[in-house]
Write a protein that holds these residues in place. Structure first.
Motif, PDB file in Angstrom:
ATOM      1  N   GLU A 130      -2.775  10.666  -7.165  1.00 37.73           N
ATOM      2  CA  GLU A 130      -4.049  10.803  -7.877  1.00 37.73           C
ATOM      3  C   GLU A 130      -4.935  11.816  -7.159  1.00 37.73           C
ATOM      4  N   ASN A 175      -8.348   1.791   0.899  1.00 39.15           N
ATOM      5  CA  ASN A 175      -8.075   0.441   0.410  1.00 39.15           C
ATOM      6  C   ASN A 175      -9.313  -0.439   0.429  1.00 39.15           C
ATOM      7  N   ASN A 180       0.854  -1.183   0.000  1.00 38.16           N
ATOM      8  CA  ASN A 180       0.000   0.000   0.000  1.00 38.16           C
ATOM      9  C   ASN A 180       0.890   1.233   0.000  1.00 38.16           C
ATOM     10  N   ASN A 181       1.079   1.825  -1.144  1.00 37.55           N
ATOM     11  CA  ASN A 181       1.852   3.050  -1.129  1.00 37.55           C
ATOM     12  C   ASN A 181       0.895   4.200  -0.883  1.00 37.55           C
ATOM     13  N   ILE A 219      -8.541   7.274  -2.296  1.00 33.69           N
ATOM     14  CA  ILE A 219      -9.592   6.280  -2.090  1.00 33.69           C
ATOM     15  C   ILE A 219      -9.085   5.232  -1.122  1.00 33.69           C
ATOM     16  N   GLY A 266     -10.577   2.860 -15.346  1.00 31.68           N
ATOM     17  CA  GLY A 266      -9.460   3.807 -15.320  1.00 31.68           C
ATOM     18  C   GLY A 266      -8.798   3.838 -13.950  1.00 31.68           C
ATOM     19  N   ILE A 267      -9.611   3.910 -12.911  1.00 28.34           N
ATOM     20  CA  ILE A 267      -9.073   3.951 -11.548  1.00 28.34           C
ATOM     21  C   ILE A 267      -8.259   2.701 -11.249  1.00 28.34           C
ATOM     22  N   LEU A 268      -8.740   1.565 -11.738  1.00 31.80           N
ATOM     23  CA  LEU A 268      -8.045   0.303 -11.471  1.00 31.80           C
ATOM     24  C   LEU A 268      -6.828   0.105 -12.377  1.00 31.80           C
ATOM     25  N   GLY A 269      -6.568   1.070 -13.270  1.00 34.89           N
ATOM     26  CA  GLY A 269      -5.435   0.905 -14.171  1.00 34.89           C
ATOM     27  C   GLY A 269      -5.714  -0.105 -15.271  1.00 34.89           C
ATOM     28  N   PRO A 325     -13.116  -3.996  -8.088  1.00 34.60           N
ATOM     29  CA  PRO A 325     -13.171  -5.050  -9.108  1.00 34.60           C
ATOM     30  C   PRO A 325     -14.530  -5.752  -9.125  1.00 34.60           C
ATOM     31  N   ILE A 328     -11.143   0.320  -2.710  1.00 35.09           N
ATOM     32  CA  ILE A 328     -10.394  -0.244  -3.839  1.00 35.09           C
ATOM     33  C   ILE A 328     -10.633  -1.743  -3.956  1.00 35.09           C
ATOM     34  N   LYS A 329     -10.635  -2.413  -2.816  1.00 36.49           N
ATOM     35  CA  LYS A 329     -10.847  -3.863  -2.813  1.00 36.49           C
ATOM     36  C   LYS A 329     -12.224  -4.211  -3.385  1.00 36.49           C
TER      37      LYS A 329
END
Lengths: 216, 216
Positions: free
Chosen positions: B10, B16, B4-5, B14, B84-87, B23, B19-20
């Motif tokens: 950005e 973690n 976790n950097n 957001i 986009g957020i997830l790369g 997906p 983020i989890k």
């Protein structure tokens, strides 16, 4: 995600965050045991595992206080205690559904690495595979799965089929009486409340990796 | 666990936990897109996904507020934004190390399911496998991995080797310049801070299942 049944009747109520870390503690303790290490301090565990020593003490205090000031933890005791909490002090009978590469990989993995988790049989629809043996286990006809699971009192069904078929397989496994599903199909399954499920969503894991890479 | 950097540059920071979950949102939105659904409300998403509608609104508010009162979310826009957020708005070049059942299963899986994640080659030490083709990809000699990864600017190395060899493979992949590691070996790897890692610890997942079963 695993079902979180908040109404545990066990003595201590351990948070899900701690439970998620227990398998990792157990893994490190197993390594220490193998090396013949008898005791370990929270500071040593901290160096090995990357958690802070205070986090480790907090986590392990959750279930009895067998850490002794100036001595540390008895590796064997702690390993046994964590195994018990995780339900690893008994055996689990499992079937794999789907004998493709993934099913075979899981069969290999459990055969070599997971004592206590015993694959009884592998079920498959492809007639070319039925009758083969994988890691000393028979590949059986998927049609015969329900009576097999019933008669052999199988605990866990491992789903390694394409996502289109995963719900049907889960329904049959639950009907036949498993109490746990280990799902590798990239889909969220509906299961009855008395059955536990753990999903290995490879897609989510890969996307999480991409996210962390793209944010650098 | 992924690195976790916390120093993301950005716009929005957001958590973690969100983020989890992204997906999973993306997976459901992809299904809706496939069915031709153009808009979806937080209530509909709630019914599909099992999160509460208020949780969903909170999650999606994290990155722009394209939910409109009385209209809901535009499925395409939301899918694109989350991608986009997830790369996931770019391609990733990957190599698989280890052409056993697990390596082959991952090769199959990415080939059929994961557009944007392209396996370039598979590396293996077993001379019997070198020269084979799996899903249109060559199985190459592990000895040649470092120059291959360098020359072909590989982004992600996928580790499907026994745990005894996993750290060595990770060291070589990092030396050769990958920026991400997807690790299936049941061991925690040490990697340099500029490389992201995501572990699929099957053991932890199975133990978590056993825990939930034993607590019923």
């Amino acid at each position: 995600m695993p079902n979180n049944n908040g109404n545990s009747k066990e003595p201590a109520r351990i948070s899900n965050a701690v439970i998620k870390r227990l398998p990792r503690y157990r893994r490190y303790l197993a390594e220490l045991r193998k090396k013949g290490v008898e005791k370990v301090s929270s500071n040593e565990l901290s160096r090995l595992m990357g958690y802070t020593a205070s986090q480790i003490r907090q986590d392990l205090n959750n279930f009895g206080g067998f850490g002794q000031q100036g001595y540390g933890y008895n590796v064997n005791d702690l390993y046994g205690e964590i195994s018990g909490i995780l339900g690893l002090d008994r055996n689990y009978k499992m079937v794999i559904v789907g004998a493709g590469n993934l099913g075979q990989a899981i069969a290999n993995y459990t055969y070599y690495y997971k004592t206590g988790f015993i694959v009884d049989a592998i079920f498959e629809v492809n007639p070319k595979m039925i009758g083969l043996r994988i890691n000393d286990r028979n590949v059986l006809d998927y049609e015969d799965m329900v009576p097999y699971v019933e008669e052999n009192k199988i605990d866990i069904g491992i789903i390694c089929v394409p996502k289109e078929n995963a719900q049907e397989v889960a329904d049959k496994l639950c009907f036949a009486g498993v109490s746990g599903i280990w799902n590798f199909a990239p889909v969220d399954l509906e299961i009855p409340p008395h059955v536990s499920i753990e999903n290995v969503h490879l897609s989510d894991s890969l996307h999480s990796l991409a996210y962390h890479m793209s944010k650098r």
